[in-house]
Write an enzyme that holds these catalytic residues in place. Sequence first.
Site: not given
Length: 375
Positions: A166, A169, A259, A335
């Site tokens: 993504h 990010e 991410h 994350e």
Amino acid sequence: MRINANFDSGNIDVIKADSADDIRLAIRKDHQSDFYQWFHFKLFGEAGEEHVMTIENAAGAAYPDGWKGYQALASYDRETWFRVPTDYDGKHLTIRHTPEQESVFYAYFIPYSYERHQDLIQSAQQSVDCYHELLGETLDGRELNLLVIGEPAAHKNTIWVTARQHPGETMAEWFMEGFIARLLDDEDGVARKLLEQNVFYVVPNMNPDGSARGHLRTNAVGTNLNREWAEPSLEQSPEVFYVLKRMQETGVDMFLDVHGDEALPYNFVAGCEGIPSYDKRHEDLEDTFKAALLAATPEFQTQYGYERDEPGKANMTVANSAVGERFKCLSYTLEMPFKDNADLPDEDFGWSTARCQRLGEDVLTAMLAVSPKLR
């Protein structure tokens, strides 16, 4: 006064900019997609005058809960980025800032440019421990770069690390800077021991097209790459197609996909407990990795994160589930926050590039702990 986003990863539309106290903006959607949340633009105006910038379509963003408690980032020199007062009323996101200089950049998170990406690749290539592979080209004709770190051998584990599926990010590629720099430091004992036991296949940017275009979540044709791992195609997701093809050639003993999360103000991991083949061995590997990372840094925690998948209920189009099942390996999504680490808040900078890089370094310590168990 002028607002411009005509540069690498720029994204904003100007609705109204007649007066500094009432600037109206909108974030552009990813191409051929409804996703949007990433913004990056430059303001040229009067120093010493408060500018009130309202993003009118904030409520329709991909993750509106991500605006709650969020503070936008600003920079005069594009090196040092700091937080500025930002409010979300449930409909509009309003940034208030009195610039000290004539021009200033604003962004959702600290940008990571395509130029810097190329510098990262070429710098890593200078190490005798690193080999640079070209996996293929993206739909916009950009290179998909792979760094092979360490000498492949039959007795060594194969560890794959990917980032920025993504593109908005950007913290994921800042993480990669720290990860790669430490792994290539021949005076670092952790790195040397890891390279005795493992070979690393590292993709610092899975989505260079989306990165340059100023997308939040998709590639050049609006494809969310992290929903393509069951059946990737050259037409819609060549980035995943090429990486998965190379994985099938090398095998995978551990996979880490890096991410950023818009809403949760913590660093955490999500495992593959919902895949059909998940068993006690998977669980033990996950526990070993998490315990080592908890011991290595207070920036990591396990209290907050995503809900665990029920057995057999994993989304098999997502990278960590697809890879974990295909290769029966330890497979994690890591994350990081767009906001800050609520356990260690920094009012001036929030979650920053330096902290991303240090977490990348610390993850290697956790990998060293789990490495002997991977096979």
